[in-house]
Each structure stands twice: as C-alpha cells, then as structure tokens.
Design a protein around this motif. Structure first.
Motif, PDB file in Angstrom:
ATOM      1  N   VAL A 129       0.839  -1.199   0.000  1.00  0.00           N
ATOM      2  CA  VAL A 129       0.000   0.000   0.000  1.00  0.00           C
ATOM      3  C   VAL A 129       0.874   1.250   0.000  1.00  0.00           C
ATOM      4  CG1 VAL A 129      -1.708   1.322   1.300  1.00  0.00           C
ATOM      5  CG2 VAL A 129      -1.897  -1.172   1.175  1.00  0.00           C
ATOM      6  N   LEU A 130       1.896   1.247   0.845  1.00  0.00           N
ATOM      7  CA  LEU A 130       2.794   2.405   0.915  1.00  0.00           C
ATOM      8  C   LEU A 130       3.520   2.614  -0.406  1.00  0.00           C
ATOM      9  CD1 LEU A 130       4.141   4.651   2.586  1.00  0.00           C
ATOM     10  CD2 LEU A 130       5.855   2.961   3.308  1.00  0.00           C
ATOM     11  N   TRP A 131       4.035   1.527  -1.002  1.00  0.00           N
ATOM     12  CA  TRP A 131       4.780   1.660  -2.257  1.00  0.00           C
ATOM     13  C   TRP A 131       3.847   2.051  -3.399  1.00  0.00           C
ATOM     14  CZ3 TRP A 131       8.471   2.447   0.405  1.00  0.00           C
ATOM     15  CH2 TRP A 131       9.111   1.537   1.227  1.00  0.00           C
ATOM     16  N   VAL A 136       2.026   6.297  -7.201  1.00  0.00           N
ATOM     17  CA  VAL A 136       0.933   7.137  -7.702  1.00  0.00           C
ATOM     18  C   VAL A 136       1.236   8.609  -7.456  1.00  0.00           C
ATOM     19  CG1 VAL A 136      -1.483   7.770  -7.354  1.00  0.00           C
ATOM     20  CG2 VAL A 136      -0.832   5.366  -7.517  1.00  0.00           C
ATOM     21  N   VAL A 137       1.716   8.924  -6.267  1.00  0.00           N
ATOM     22  CA  VAL A 137       2.044  10.316  -5.942  1.00  0.00           C
ATOM     23  C   VAL A 137       3.206  10.805  -6.809  1.00  0.00           C
ATOM     24  CG1 VAL A 137       3.043  11.795  -4.152  1.00  0.00           C
ATOM     25  CG2 VAL A 137       1.125  10.296  -3.599  1.00  0.00           C
ATOM     26  N   ALA A 138       4.214   9.958  -7.009  1.00  0.00           N
ATOM     27  CA  ALA A 138       5.359  10.347  -7.830  1.00  0.00           C
ATOM     28  C   ALA A 138       4.940  10.585  -9.275  1.00  0.00           C
ATOM     29  CB  ALA A 138       6.442   9.271  -7.762  1.00  0.00           C
ATOM     30  N   GLY A 196       3.954  12.049   6.123  1.00  0.00           N
ATOM     31  CA  GLY A 196       2.549  11.773   6.385  1.00  0.00           C
ATOM     32  C   GLY A 196       2.332  10.382   6.952  1.00  0.00           C
ATOM     33  N   ALA A 197       3.068   9.405   6.431  1.00  0.00           N
ATOM     34  CA  ALA A 197       2.944   8.030   6.922  1.00  0.00           C
ATOM     35  C   ALA A 197       3.443   7.909   8.362  1.00  0.00           C
ATOM     36  CB  ALA A 197       3.720   7.083   6.015  1.00  0.00           C
ATOM     37  N   LEU A 198       4.443   8.682   8.723  1.00  0.00           N
ATOM     38  CA  LEU A 198       4.962   8.634  10.088  1.00  0.00           C
ATOM     39  C   LEU A 198       4.001   9.276  11.081  1.00  0.00           C
ATOM     40  CD1 LEU A 198       8.743   9.480   9.512  1.00  0.00           C
ATOM     41  CD2 LEU A 198       7.800   7.323  10.374  1.00  0.00           C
ATOM     42  N   ALA A 279       7.408   1.842  10.396  1.00  0.00           N
ATOM     43  CA  ALA A 279       6.251   2.237  11.210  1.00  0.00           C
ATOM     44  C   ALA A 279       4.968   1.599  10.694  1.00  0.00           C
ATOM     45  CB  ALA A 279       6.125   3.759  11.212  1.00  0.00           C
ATOM     46  N   VAL A 280       4.789   1.562   9.391  1.00  0.00           N
ATOM     47  CA  VAL A 280       3.585   0.981   8.805  1.00  0.00           C
ATOM     48  C   VAL A 280       3.485  -0.502   9.142  1.00  0.00           C
ATOM     49  CG1 VAL A 280       2.541   0.305   6.598  1.00  0.00           C
ATOM     50  CG2 VAL A 280       3.308   2.663   6.940  1.00  0.00           C
ATOM     51  N   ARG A 281       4.615  -1.185   9.143  1.00  0.00           N
ATOM     52  CA  ARG A 281       4.612  -2.624   9.445  1.00  0.00           C
ATOM     53  C   ARG A 281       4.300  -2.896  10.923  1.00  0.00           C
ATOM     54  NH1 ARG A 281       7.419  -6.396   6.349  1.00  0.00           N
ATOM     55  NH2 ARG A 281       6.854  -7.808   8.054  1.00  0.00           N
TER      56      ARG A 281
END
Length: 285
Positions: A129-131, A136-138, A196-198, A279-281
C-alpha cells in the motif's frame, strides 16, 4: 437465502479476487484522483506556475534596463544568472507546497476517516500500500511538473524571445534546470508522503513538511549571518540542497553542486520512507 450466501462466500477466495500489486496500484490511483482536492490542487498549481513564470519573465526584461533591479536580483542565488530557464522554472517554489500537501493527504486522509483499516484488511502485508501510494504520488507529481513547465513556457516564450532570453533546449544547463524541476518536485513529494505516513495526522504532517521545506531554511539563513556553523548546516537542508539541481549559473560559495545537492535531498526522502515503512509494518492501523 442460505444457498445464495454459500455461493457468494464460496466465490470469495476465487483466483480473480487475488490481491496483486497492480490492483493495489490501481486502487490507490482511483483514491487519489477521485478527490476533488487533487483536481483543484493540480489546476491551481499549473495556473500559478504559468503566472509566476510570466511575472519573472517581465522582471528579467525590466532588469536589463534597471541596475537597481539587477542588484536586488543578484542577492538571490537562484536569480544571479538570469536566463529563460530561470523564468520558466520560477514557479517550482510554489509547486513544491502543493505537491507536499497532496502527498501528505494521500495517506493521512485515510487515517482521518478510518478507511485505512479497510485498506490494510484487503492488503494485510501493508507495505504494498505504501509503495503503491508512492508510485501514484510520484507519477502525479511528475505529470503536474511537466504540464506546469509547459504552461510556463507558453506564457513566457514571446517576452523572453523579445528580451534575448529565450529558453534554449540545446543548452545542457537549461535542460538540467527543466529536468531538475521535475526530479526535485517528485523527491519532495516522496519525502512528504513519508512524513505523512509517520505522523498519520493531516495537521501534523502538513505542519512538519512545510516547516522542513520553508521555515528551517529561513531560520538558518538568518542564523548564518552570525554563526558559521549555521551556514554549513544551511547548505545541507533538504530544499536548499535539492534546489541546486534547478539552479543555473556558477555555484555560490558555501552551497553544494547540483548533483551533490540532489543526492542530499534524495537521502532525506529515502531515510524518511524507510522509517515510514518500519512504522507501517509495526503500528496498529
């Protein structure tokens, strides 16, 4: 009723329902582009990149006949060597704010609504999901940068040509400034997504990102006047270092070369994304 329920339940693990990275990527693209804020942000950024470029082109034209304007511009390393590339790329300073906010919202928006739980339930491994969000953002940022630069060129072509400052695509420095603008904005977006993810909070993520991009450089620029160490730190701040890839002309004393500067910005983005992945994991949704 029970037969229908059994049939639907029986189809759940079917092969065509298997979660693949391509499907996660498609889902993240739909999420981002279904937001009205994305369309407004893209449109506003393109318009302002074109408008700011036209304003800078007019300023460069006036500077040719005004020593006072020339002296004021020479104090800014970005404007010390006036050229068509300086005018066309001038709006990237605003564009970085837009892409930073969009990148933060791409992940914190789901946390604020609780949708992230459904996302992680569908993709239990989480990191895809993060990748996918990163890609998509890039891609969105790269598209935005290219369209913005094209609009800026169209808005300035006639005035720059009249002043003898036309953008020269055969000039390697001009090409580096154009390509550097795209690379810089994409890297800023990646850094912002990681922040944002952090934080997982829109307010905290945007505040941290804008503080890192805008406030810290101003603070250290002031401190540099009275402390030598502040000047050394200033050169290695994310935006100050990364902007060297967009700059044209000789490298000012105390600042990094274009390649080294971009490497520093990329290192910041990589480190933040690595921390975000951990952190996501480990954290609960």
């Amino acid at each position: 009723m029970s037969a229908t329920t059994t049939l639907v339940a029986g189809r759940a693990p079917a092969a065509d329902a298997h979660v693949t990275f391509a499907r996660v990527l498609r889902s993240e693209r739909l999420k981002l582009w279904s937001l009205r804020s994305t369309w407004w942000g893209v449109a506003l950024t393109v318009l302002l990149m074109a408008g700011l470029a036209a304003l800078m082109a007019a300023t460069l034209g006036s500077a040719a006949s005004s020593p006072g304007i020339q002296e004021t511009m020479s104090a800014d390393p970005r404007l010390a060597s006036p050229s068509g590339a300086v005018a066309v790329t001038f709006g990237y300073g605003f564009a970085q704010l837009t892409v930073a906010v969009l990148a933060v919202l791409a992940i914190t928006g789901e946390h604020s609504t609780g949708m992230i739980r459904a996302t992680y339930a569908a993709v239990p491994r989480r990191l895809p999901v993060l990748w996918a969000k990163l890609l998509v953002v890039a891609a969105t940022t790269a598209l935005l940068a290219v369209v913005g630069l094209a609009a800026a060129w169209l808005a300035t072509a006639s005035s720059l040509s009249a002043d003898g400052l036309a953008l020269d695509l055969s000039d390697s420095e001009h090409l580096r400034a154009l390509g550097g603008t795209v690379a810089y904005l994409v890297t800023v977006a990646a850094l912002s997504l990681g922040i944002g993810a952090l934080w997982r909070s829109t307010a905290a993520g945007i505040a941290t990102t804008l503080g890192l991009l805008m406030v810290l450089p101003l603070l250290f620029q002031v401190l540099a006047g009275s402390a030598a160490w502040a000047q050394d730190v200033y050169a290695y701040l994310p935006t100050v270092a990364g902007e060297r890839l967009v700059a044209t002309g000789p490298t000012p004393d105390g600042l990094l070369s274009p390649g080294a500067g971009f490497a520093v910005l990329a290192a910041y983005a990589t480190a933040v994304l690595a921390a975000a992945a951990v952190a996501v994991r480990r954290r609960d949704a």
